[in-house]
Design a protein around this motif. Structure first.
Motif, mmCIF file in Angstrom:
data_model
loop_
_atom_site.group_PDB
_atom_site.id
_atom_site.type_symbol
_atom_site.label_atom_id
_atom_site.label_comp_id
_atom_site.label_asym_id
_atom_site.label_seq_id
_atom_site.Cartn_x
_atom_site.Cartn_y
_atom_site.Cartn_z
ATOM 1 N N ALA A 1 0.876 -1.176 0.000
ATOM 2 C CA ALA A 1 0.000 0.000 0.000
ATOM 3 C C ALA A 1 0.907 1.217 0.000
ATOM 4 C CB ALA A 1 -0.917 0.012 1.208
ATOM 5 N N THR B 1 -3.866 6.341 -2.494
ATOM 6 C CA THR B 1 -3.011 5.183 -2.263
ATOM 7 C C THR B 1 -3.137 4.190 -3.398
ATOM 8 O OG1 THR B 1 -3.206 5.422 0.136
ATOM 9 C CG2 THR B 1 -2.544 3.255 -0.688
ATOM 10 N N SER C 1 -9.430 3.720 -5.877
ATOM 11 C CA SER C 1 -7.985 3.675 -5.695
ATOM 12 C C SER C 1 -7.338 2.924 -6.849
ATOM 13 C CB SER C 1 -7.622 2.993 -4.366
ATOM 14 O OG SER C 1 -8.086 3.749 -3.265
ATOM 15 N N THR D 1 1.197 5.307 -0.711
ATOM 16 C CA THR D 1 0.514 6.590 -0.908
ATOM 17 C C THR D 1 1.318 7.463 -1.866
ATOM 18 O OG1 THR D 1 -0.480 6.498 1.299
ATOM 19 C CG2 THR D 1 -0.371 8.656 0.242
ATOM 20 N N ASN E 1 -4.532 11.913 0.081
ATOM 21 C CA ASN E 1 -4.481 10.564 0.631
ATOM 22 C C ASN E 1 -4.827 9.515 -0.436
ATOM 23 O OD1 ASN E 1 -4.003 8.675 2.673
ATOM 24 N ND2 ASN E 1 -6.168 8.587 3.228
#
Length: 376
Positions: A252, A262, A304, A254, A260
């Motif tokens: 994971a 990711t 994401s 970022t 934020n």
């Protein structure tokens, strides 16, 4: 003194639109010829896989798209003969290869994400391509192959590409990741021509409409030897190698602290199987990690980025399991094939779902792998 008639004629010819057009064409042909050992011989194809993004609306978010890619894309033309010819520049006793078709074939067959590993040439003046210590070509430079991509995008304005650029740390004897290399890379990626072809959005992915005819930079390198302003001016998504954990099925990372944002990444490139495990066991372990991540992309974090690497090897194993065996099997010794064959039924179950970017070794085997991917 008046110029001679021949000189005046030459000046007139150089300044004429017809001559300038011919010269530009000649120059591009020269660059594409130099790029051939990495890019392949340029062939223009239209329709079907070469223009598969036409069926998507401009407002489609890139993070919602399914993007097929290739791992170590430049290795397709590497052979034992190449290795033998470079003895003294790179000392190797093994052949590195993860693909078997050229970049122009990849593009025309639907591949849209490319994994490029670069470093300086042995003179520390030109950026070329490597896989570990394997120098893949002494001729084709980063500038050359970028013009190949630019030309292809001009011919296919409906499409968009993703280029993952990573400094290859185990390179030629005298190559280094110093300020000179980083400055050369920065200048190449921010030149006036590059600014026309690279998406200038920084630290986030936009829409397909914004990216058509352009390249999104997936920056797997730092500019830590340069002033911070250089990093600030670099477009694309930054995946610092210091944050990309090694051989991990669940990364994971970022890439946009302010929003934020990711990326969820599977890069389990060397299965940690018990010593002496056969190829089937190694393939199974890698397949499990890859299939799980693809399914995760369809069910979790819909807004994401998911980036899955179906590529792998286990050369530490005895006997070693090479990328080709991991990807497509080894005949009767692996009756279910490799990771690629096993992923086809997984993809068939994901119709209408987002799986994200998936990077393959030997993407053309089996022949229906990319067909299934593009039909999601």
């Amino acid at each position: 003194m008046r110029a001679a008639p021949l000189a005046l004629a030459m000046v007139a010819a150089w300044s004429s639109p017809v001559y300038s057009s011919s010269l530009a064409s000649f120059a591009l042909d020269k660059v594409l010829a130099d790029a051939t050992p990495i890019f392949g011989s340029y062939v223009k194809e239209t329709g079907n896989k070469a223009e598969w993004m036409k069926k998507y609306n401009d407002d489609t978010l890139l993070i919602h798209m399914n993007i097929p890619g290739t791992h170590d894309s430049a290795t397709w033309n590497y052979s034992q003969a190449t290795q033998d010819s470079l003895v003294g520049i790179t000392d190797l006793n093994q052949t590195f290869r993860c693909q078997e078709l050229s970049w122009i074939d990849m593009l025309n067959m639907g591949i849209r994400a490319f994994d490029l590993r670069y470093a300086f040439d042995p003179t520390n003046t030109t950026i070329i391509f490597y896989h570990s210590e394997a120098l893949l070509s002494e001729i084709a430079t980063l500038d050359d192959v970028l013009f190949g991509f630019y030309k292809w995008l001009d011919d296919h304005p409906s499409e968009t590409l993703f280029l993952s650029l990573q400094y290859e740390g185990s390179t030629a004897k005298y190559a280094s990741n110093d300020a000179a290399l980083q400055l050369k890379l920065y200048n190449t990626l921010t030149s006036p021509v590059a600014r026309n072809y690279f998406v200038q959005k920084k630290s986030e992915l936009g829409t397909l409409g914004e990216a058509r005819g352009k390249i999104t930079l997936m920056r797997r390198f730092d500019l830590d030897q340069l002033a911070s302003s250089y990093t600030t001016e670099m477009p694309g998504l930054h995946f610092s190698p210091t944050l990309w954990t090694d051989n991990d099925p669940n990364i994971a990372l970022t890439y946009n602290e302010r929003k934020n944002l990711t990326a969820y990444i599977e890069d389990y490139y060397q299965p940690t199987t018990p010593a002496g495990s056969n190829a089937t066991v190694n393939i199974q372990w890698k397949y499990n990690a890859t299939a799980n991540h693809i399914v995760k992309a369809t069910t979790e974090y819909p807004d994401s980025l998911f980036w899955t690497w179906a590529s792998s090897e286990n050369t530490d194993n005895v006997p070693p399991v090479w990328p080709r065996i991991m990807a497509i099997g080894n005949g009767t010794l692996t009756p279910k094939g490799g990771v690629n064959q096993r992923l086809v039924p997984v993809l068939k179950k994901q119709k209408g779902k987002r799986v994200g970017i998936v990077m393959f070794d030997y993407f053309d085997v089996p022949s229906d792998l990319i067909d299934e991917f593009l039909s999601l």
